[in-house]
Design a protein around this motif. Sequence first.
Motif, mmCIF file in Angstrom:
data_model
loop_
_atom_site.group_PDB
_atom_site.id
_atom_site.type_symbol
_atom_site.label_atom_id
_atom_site.label_comp_id
_atom_site.label_asym_id
_atom_site.label_seq_id
_atom_site.Cartn_x
_atom_site.Cartn_y
_atom_site.Cartn_z
ATOM 1 N N ALA A 21 0.854 -1.182 -0.038
ATOM 2 C CA ALA A 21 -0.041 -0.071 -0.079
ATOM 3 C C ALA A 21 0.637 1.268 0.015
ATOM 4 O O ALA A 21 0.524 2.298 -0.775
ATOM 5 N N ILE A 22 2.081 1.252 0.640
ATOM 6 C CA ILE A 22 2.983 2.521 0.643
ATOM 7 C C ILE A 22 3.558 2.518 -0.660
ATOM 8 O O ILE A 22 3.480 3.895 -1.093
ATOM 9 N N TYR A 23 3.788 1.579 -1.272
ATOM 10 C CA TYR A 23 4.348 1.596 -2.821
ATOM 11 C C TYR A 23 3.517 2.137 -3.753
ATOM 12 O O TYR A 23 3.742 3.055 -4.420
ATOM 13 N N CYS A 24 1.966 1.676 -3.474
ATOM 14 C CA CYS A 24 1.152 2.243 -4.455
ATOM 15 C C CYS A 24 0.733 3.673 -3.991
ATOM 16 O O CYS A 24 0.425 4.542 -4.906
ATOM 17 N N GLY A 25 0.713 3.884 -2.731
ATOM 18 C CA GLY A 25 0.333 5.342 -2.242
ATOM 19 C C GLY A 25 1.544 6.556 -2.789
ATOM 20 O O GLY A 25 1.243 7.465 -3.011
ATOM 21 N N HIS A 26 2.551 6.188 -3.099
ATOM 22 C CA HIS A 26 3.953 7.041 -3.691
ATOM 23 C C HIS A 26 3.751 7.135 -5.026
ATOM 24 O O HIS A 26 4.445 7.707 -5.729
ATOM 25 N N ILE B 188 -4.869 8.225 -2.473
ATOM 26 C CA ILE B 188 -5.725 8.638 -1.811
ATOM 27 C C ILE B 188 -5.907 7.633 -0.760
ATOM 28 O O ILE B 188 -6.117 7.730 0.554
ATOM 29 N N PHE B 189 -6.439 6.436 -1.156
ATOM 30 C CA PHE B 189 -6.905 5.177 -0.565
ATOM 31 C C PHE B 189 -5.988 4.715 0.393
ATOM 32 O O PHE B 189 -5.871 4.502 1.563
ATOM 33 N N ALA B 190 -4.539 4.642 -0.136
ATOM 34 C CA ALA B 190 -3.389 3.959 0.449
ATOM 35 C C ALA B 190 -2.916 4.993 1.766
ATOM 36 O O ALA B 190 -2.709 4.429 2.763
ATOM 37 N N TYR B 191 -2.971 6.263 1.581
ATOM 38 C CA TYR B 191 -2.537 7.082 2.511
ATOM 39 C C TYR B 191 -3.554 7.334 3.717
ATOM 40 O O TYR B 191 -3.278 7.748 4.796
ATOM 41 N N LEU B 192 -4.871 6.575 3.348
ATOM 42 C CA LEU B 192 -5.864 6.709 4.528
ATOM 43 C C LEU B 192 -5.376 5.807 5.754
ATOM 44 O O LEU B 192 -5.603 5.973 6.687
ATOM 45 N N TYR B 193 -4.622 4.687 5.126
ATOM 46 C CA TYR B 193 -4.546 3.678 6.259
ATOM 47 C C TYR B 193 -3.090 2.943 6.222
ATOM 48 O O TYR B 193 -2.778 2.167 7.382
ATOM 49 N N HIS B 194 -2.219 3.146 5.367
ATOM 50 C CA HIS B 194 -1.169 2.096 5.107
ATOM 51 C C HIS B 194 -0.270 2.503 6.475
ATOM 52 O O HIS B 194 0.420 1.337 7.073
ATOM 53 N N LEU B 195 0.293 3.549 6.743
ATOM 54 C CA LEU B 195 1.181 3.568 8.116
ATOM 55 C C LEU B 195 0.450 3.441 9.318
ATOM 56 O O LEU B 195 1.119 2.746 10.187
ATOM 57 N N GLN B 196 -0.767 3.636 9.288
ATOM 58 C CA GLN B 196 -1.567 3.366 10.535
ATOM 59 C C GLN B 196 -1.529 1.885 10.708
ATOM 60 O O GLN B 196 -1.374 1.262 12.060
ATOM 61 N N LEU B 197 -1.813 1.027 9.794
ATOM 62 C CA LEU B 197 -1.630 -0.303 9.831
ATOM 63 C C LEU B 197 -0.159 -0.987 10.403
ATOM 64 O O LEU B 197 -0.172 -1.818 11.050
ATOM 65 N N PHE B 198 0.949 -0.184 9.935
ATOM 66 C CA PHE B 198 2.249 -0.716 10.271
ATOM 67 C C PHE B 198 2.264 -0.246 11.665
ATOM 68 O O PHE B 198 2.864 -1.207 12.479
ATOM 69 N N PHE B 199 1.877 0.810 12.190
ATOM 70 C CA PHE B 199 1.990 1.007 13.530
ATOM 71 C C PHE B 199 1.090 0.100 14.639
ATOM 72 O O PHE B 199 1.366 -0.246 15.554
ATOM 73 N N PHE B 200 0.061 -0.134 13.977
ATOM 74 C CA PHE B 200 -1.039 -1.272 14.731
ATOM 75 C C PHE B 200 -0.250 -2.814 14.750
ATOM 76 O O PHE B 200 -0.199 -3.234 15.824
ATOM 77 N N LEU B 201 0.463 -3.037 13.511
ATOM 78 C CA LEU B 201 1.095 -4.262 13.843
ATOM 79 C C LEU B 201 2.364 -4.320 14.624
ATOM 80 O O LEU B 201 2.675 -5.170 15.196
ATOM 81 N N SER B 202 2.900 -3.031 14.400
ATOM 82 C CA SER B 202 4.241 -2.956 15.454
ATOM 83 C C SER B 202 3.766 -3.124 17.034
ATOM 84 O O SER B 202 4.233 -3.778 17.736
ATOM 85 N N GLY B 203 2.512 -2.416 17.248
ATOM 86 C CA GLY B 203 1.910 -2.526 18.550
ATOM 87 C C GLY B 203 1.705 -4.099 19.108
ATOM 88 O O GLY B 203 1.790 -4.077 20.358
ATOM 89 N N LEU B 204 1.281 -4.874 18.060
ATOM 90 C CA LEU B 204 1.142 -6.224 18.494
ATOM 91 C C LEU B 204 2.287 -7.003 19.291
ATOM 92 O O LEU B 204 1.998 -7.808 20.007
ATOM 93 N N CYS C 288 -14.682 2.885 -0.466
ATOM 94 C CA CYS C 288 -13.582 4.020 0.031
ATOM 95 C C CYS C 288 -12.754 4.114 -1.198
ATOM 96 O O CYS C 288 -12.385 5.388 -1.480
ATOM 97 N N PHE C 289 -12.135 3.211 -1.675
ATOM 98 C CA PHE C 289 -11.351 3.316 -3.034
ATOM 99 C C PHE C 289 -11.777 3.854 -4.005
ATOM 100 O O PHE C 289 -11.055 4.976 -4.427
ATOM 101 N N TYR C 290 -12.999 3.394 -4.480
ATOM 102 C CA TYR C 290 -13.472 4.175 -5.519
ATOM 103 C C TYR C 290 -14.046 5.567 -5.679
ATOM 104 O O TYR C 290 -14.053 6.375 -6.558
ATOM 105 N N TYR C 291 -15.014 5.854 -4.218
ATOM 106 C CA TYR C 291 -15.587 6.689 -4.004
ATOM 107 C C TYR C 291 -14.930 7.951 -3.222
ATOM 108 O O TYR C 291 -15.653 9.118 -3.018
ATOM 109 N N GLY C 292 -13.973 7.699 -2.335
ATOM 110 C CA GLY C 292 -13.240 8.071 -1.425
ATOM 111 C C GLY C 292 -13.741 8.117 -0.070
ATOM 112 O O GLY C 292 -14.877 7.227 0.036
ATOM 113 N N VAL C 293 -13.261 8.575 0.975
ATOM 114 C CA VAL C 293 -13.730 8.342 2.398
ATOM 115 C C VAL C 293 -15.243 8.767 2.492
ATOM 116 O O VAL C 293 -15.876 8.265 3.659
#
Length: 350
Positions: free
Chosen positions: A20-25, A35-51, A220-225
């Motif tokens: 998602a990060i690669y796609c977002g860039h 726009i879709f990738a930036y909505l969640y990609h880093l947040q997901l990384f932080f969540f996985l790190s918190g596990l 969310c991807f097709y129409y936005g948030v």
Amino acid sequence: MEQRSRLDWVDACKALAIFAIYCGHFHTPDGRLEIFAYLYHLQLFFFLSGLFYFKLREKSFKELLLDRIIKVLIPFMFFGLFNIIFFSLIKNFTAQEMWEQVIMLLEGVRSTKFVASQIWFLTSIFCVQIIYYLLDRLIKIKSILLVISLVLLYVSNVMKPFSENLFFNVNTVLDYMFFFALGDILYKWIRNFDYSLFKEKFKITIFTSSLFTIFISYLCFYYGVNFYQIFGLEVMTNKFLSYTFQLVIVLIIFIANIAAAHALCKSKLVVEIGKSTLILMGVEMIIKQFTLHLVDVFGMKVNIINALEVIIFDVIIIILAKIVFFKLFNEYIPWSTGKISLKMKAITVS
């Protein structure tokens, strides 16, 4: 074997996050995928790190700091310098321009002027882990820490107190500590998740729910948030309610990614990619520029104009990065990815 499979789904989810990060860039005319990738990609990384915060919780502050320097800051500096050297050759930097890049690396601040701007995530997660550790020692109650993190998240996204990033992106703690805390608090519930152990009716419920989250992610991807407009609803003007809806959507996308990760975790390639996301993050701009220059040498042009072409291109360059860099960094320069022998670490600590 059971523990192994649980780790594999996390690695598969990390692979989805780095993809998602690669796609977002990549910028396309309609901007949907970005726009879709930036909505969640880093947040997901932080969540996985918190596990896996439980591994840090038992360390003393000195041990934690040393561990994070070895596993986060050293890779940050290494890949930053690696990118500076590569792009100095591509762009013919002057000595002054090289020095400016080094200064930006030492500041650790997110900046589009920095040739390795994608690695700012590392200084951010360093700050989140250190601050979360200190608050955890002070407060000791995870639920309270989660609420505090949630309040800080709203302060950052609704009130927007920072107009620019601070040293080492310390201000991004407000944006991402909630997701790290969420991973920490949910780990004990999701670590033993095994779809095969549930009764048939509950399996159907889980499967249906997963399909629903994937459907919402597609909308969310097709129409936005603000995709709810297609149902005749008006756009939310209240900042608090608007961000609350966005946060719910982000969490739904998390679930969709976790469901997809459980489906993909049997793929050795996906898991291997997930295990080497640090390398992929560090070489992203290099591998993209290298690929585009290589294509140009053969007189061909790459004109990527839609989401499907971005996805295909990113799959190719991630596989190329795996071939070129994974063995190099993991086996021959392991310290560059935070890997250090226990013996060497013991000597350092003592």
